[in-house]
Design an enzyme around this catalytic site. Structure first.
Site, PDB file in Angstrom:
ATOM      1  N   GLY A 250       0.851  -1.349  -0.034  1.00 31.77           N
ATOM      2  CA  GLY A 250       0.040  -0.060  -0.023  1.00 31.77           C
ATOM      3  C   GLY A 250       0.606   1.269   0.012  1.00 31.77           C
ATOM      4  O   GLY A 250       0.303   2.211  -0.087  1.00 31.77           O
ATOM      5  N   PRO A 288       4.825  -4.918  -0.822  1.00 28.53           N
ATOM      6  CA  PRO A 288       4.851  -3.491  -1.740  1.00 28.53           C
ATOM      7  C   PRO A 288       4.395  -4.057  -3.129  1.00 28.53           C
ATOM      8  O   PRO A 288       5.077  -5.316  -3.301  1.00 28.53           O
ATOM      9  CB  PRO A 288       5.995  -2.893  -1.608  1.00 28.53           C
ATOM     10  CG  PRO A 288       7.181  -4.052  -1.027  1.00 28.53           C
ATOM     11  CD  PRO A 288       6.405  -5.002  -0.313  1.00 28.53           C
ATOM     12  N   CYS A 356     -14.241   3.272 -28.150  1.00 31.64           N
ATOM     13  CA  CYS A 356     -15.555   3.767 -28.271  1.00 31.64           C
ATOM     14  C   CYS A 356     -16.341   3.948 -26.616  1.00 31.64           C
ATOM     15  O   CYS A 356     -17.127   3.354 -26.339  1.00 31.64           O
ATOM     16  CB  CYS A 356     -16.379   3.018 -29.145  1.00 31.64           C
ATOM     17  SG  CYS A 356     -15.702   2.844 -30.603  1.00 31.64           S
TER      18      CYS A 356
HETATM   19  C1  LIG Z   1      -2.899  -5.113  -3.740  1.00 33.21           C
HETATM   20  C2  LIG Z   1      -2.257  -5.545  -2.563  1.00 33.21           C
HETATM   21  C3  LIG Z   1      -0.897  -5.278  -2.166  1.00 33.21           C
HETATM   22  C4  LIG Z   1      -0.186  -4.449  -2.978  1.00 33.21           C
HETATM   23  O1  LIG Z   1      -0.591  -3.097  -3.041  1.00 33.21           O
HETATM   24  P1  LIG Z   1       0.298  -2.014  -3.338  1.00 33.21           P
HETATM   25  O2  LIG Z   1      -0.590  -0.704  -3.257  1.00 33.21           O
HETATM   26  O3  LIG Z   1       0.589  -2.059  -4.860  1.00 33.21           O
HETATM   27  O4  LIG Z   1       1.501  -1.914  -2.760  1.00 33.21           O
HETATM   28  C5  LIG Z   1      -0.326  -5.912  -1.113  1.00 33.21           C
HETATM   29  N1  LIG Z   1      -1.146  -6.799  -0.553  1.00 33.21           N
HETATM   30  C6  LIG Z   1      -2.378  -7.202  -0.539  1.00 33.21           C
HETATM   31  C7  LIG Z   1      -3.071  -8.225   0.070  1.00 33.21           C
HETATM   32  C8  LIG Z   1      -2.945  -6.718  -1.677  1.00 33.21           C
HETATM   33  O5  LIG Z   1      -4.261  -7.046  -2.163  1.00 33.21           O
END
Ligand SMILES: *Cc1c(COP(=O)(O)O)cnc(C)c1O
Length: 427
Positions: A250, A288, A356
């Site tokens: 995240g 990440p 489109c």
């Molecule tokens: C999508 C996701 C991530 C990665 O998220 P990023 O924002 O790309 O770092 C990590 N763990 C889980 C469980 C996810 O669903």
């Protein structure tokens, strides 16, 4: 000695003011000539540099970076990361097969997330011996126990708890509130661990949390992990030893042009994690995705048409929303840079694709230097959730992908053909 990171947050640059945009040492004009457009171009050096930022910021901890495969699941990128010791966070059986194809030796560094795993997916993951299942519901835990018993393989699991923490981001990619479909209410987790601990096929191993994506402040991560650590101590009192904490992914990037320092962002993030988990000496997992690959990638596209409708100017490119859906889906911003700059006054244009749909746009009212049909432009920061979310909408073949390593550029996925698209169909 910690290595000094290049301060530039993007590998795409003009070596001289009048030279074409490059990825590292390689000209995008040359790549477009050799491989056609639209074309995804990734910098391997930047991806590895980002991985190294985590390694350095977490030195002193038993930490494993499990790259979130869904951000960009190119086999060559998985292999690159696996070779540097990364693990993987997967959300489907298909992603597991990707990891096994790219780096079979990394099977025991895989964590399996996702709210709806099937029995077949669980079986396969048990058979190849993944590191841990991140379980998102009570019924999934029951299914996991049943499959583990059937395969006679003990299942290591973490409960993905929902910490009820708000993280400022786009509503489609926020996941840490009780109202979201993700995770198990943290208040219910302790009793689930207790009952699971009595099942001989389940091994309570970790706790996981993932509060969303594109989060630019370290605070919500710290807040979520404080709640997780409380649960660790609560479980310890009941005799359940938690060996790993998975802090999820995240961590966000800056999509707008600017001078933010990604290494500093990782250090802030790691400091928040460290503060929250000061008393924890087990393994720390991080997932990440975007942070490792987004800024390493660009989508290079050719201008097909420049057209005037009333007061508006539309720049129509050969890439479209099926190649990069983020602007349409999340109102996301991508910087757009002409590959070979022309002189002249910048003016506001809409950059759109040929699909489109009025939602098929990359930018609206964006000030761009002059561009003409035949020019190349690069959509920056497209390495994450770009190709991974692409589709064949409008029966468009998906782009080719190129990985730049030092002075070398190699095709890592050929452009699809119409024959590829028609192959699974019967008339
Ligand atoms: C999508 C996701 C991530 C990665 O998220 P990023 O924002 O790309 O770092 C990590 N763990 C889980 C469980 C996810 O669903």
């Amino acid at each position: 000695m910690p290595k000094a990171f290049q301060s530039s947050s993007r590998p795409f640059h003009h070596p001289q003011p009048q030279s074409p945009l490059h990825c590292g040492a390689v000209s995008l004009e040359e790549l477009a000539r050799n491989f056609g457009t639209p074309l995804y171009v990734y910098s391997a050096d930047q991806i590895l540099e980002r991985l190294e930022m985590f390694t350095q910021a977490l030195a002193g901890r038993d930490a494993l970076v499990c790259y979130a495969v869904k951000a960009n699941s190119a086999l060559a990128i998985l292999k690159l990361l696996a070779a540097r010791g990364a693990g993987f966070d997967i959300v489907s059986g298909g992603e597991l097969e990707r990891v096994l194809a790219a780096a079979p030796e990394a099977a025991d560094r895989v964590v399996f997330s996702g709210v709806g795993k099937t029995a077949a997916e669980i079986d396969r993951a048990l058979d190849v011996g993944i590191l841990e299942f991140n379980v998102e519901s009570e019924s999934e835990l029951e299914l996991l126990a049943a499959r583990a018993a059937k395969r006679k393989r003990k299942a290591r699991f973490a409960l993905r708890v929902n910490p009820d923490v708000f993280a400022e981001t786009h509503p489609y990619i926020s996941t840490g509130l009780r109202e979201h479909k993700f995770g198990i209410d943290i208040r219910r987790a302790a009793s689930l661990y207790e009952s699971a601990a009595r099942n001989r096929w389940l091994e309570p191993h970790g706790i996981s949390v993932h509060i969303g994506s594109q989060i630019r402040s370290a605070d919500p991560f710290g807040a979520a992990l404080e709640r997780v650590y409380k649960l660790v101590t609560q479980l310890a009192r009941k005799g359940i030893l938690i060996r790993s904490i998975d802090a999820g992914g995240g961590l966000g990037i800056d999509y707008h042009a600017g001078k933010s320092d990604p290494a500093a962002r990782v250090r802030d993030y790691a400091a928040a994690v460290d503060r929250a988990l000061a008393g924890f000496d087990g393994q720390l997992l991080l997932e990440p995705g975007r942070f490792l690959v987004a800024q390493a990638g660009a989508l290079v596209t050719r201008v097909l048409i420049v057209k005037q409708n009333g007061r508006k100017t539309f720049v129509i490119t050969d890439a479209a929303m099926n190649d990069l859906i983020r602007p349409a889906l999340y109102q996301a911003h991508h910087e757009i840079v002409p590959v070979q700059p022309r002189t002249g006054r910048a003016r506001a244009v809409d950059v759109v694709g040929p699909v489109c749909e009025s939602g098929d746009f990359f930018a609206r009212d964006r000030k761009l230097p002059p561009v003409q049909p035949g020019d190349l432009v690069a959509l920056l920061d497209a390495g994450a959730y770009g190709m991974a979310q692409s589709s064949n909408y409008n029966t468009r073949v998906r782009p080719a992908e190129v990985l730049v390593e030092g002075r070398n550029a190699r095709l890592i996925r050929r452009r699809e053909t119409i024959a590829d698209l028609l192959a699974p169909e019967m008339v």
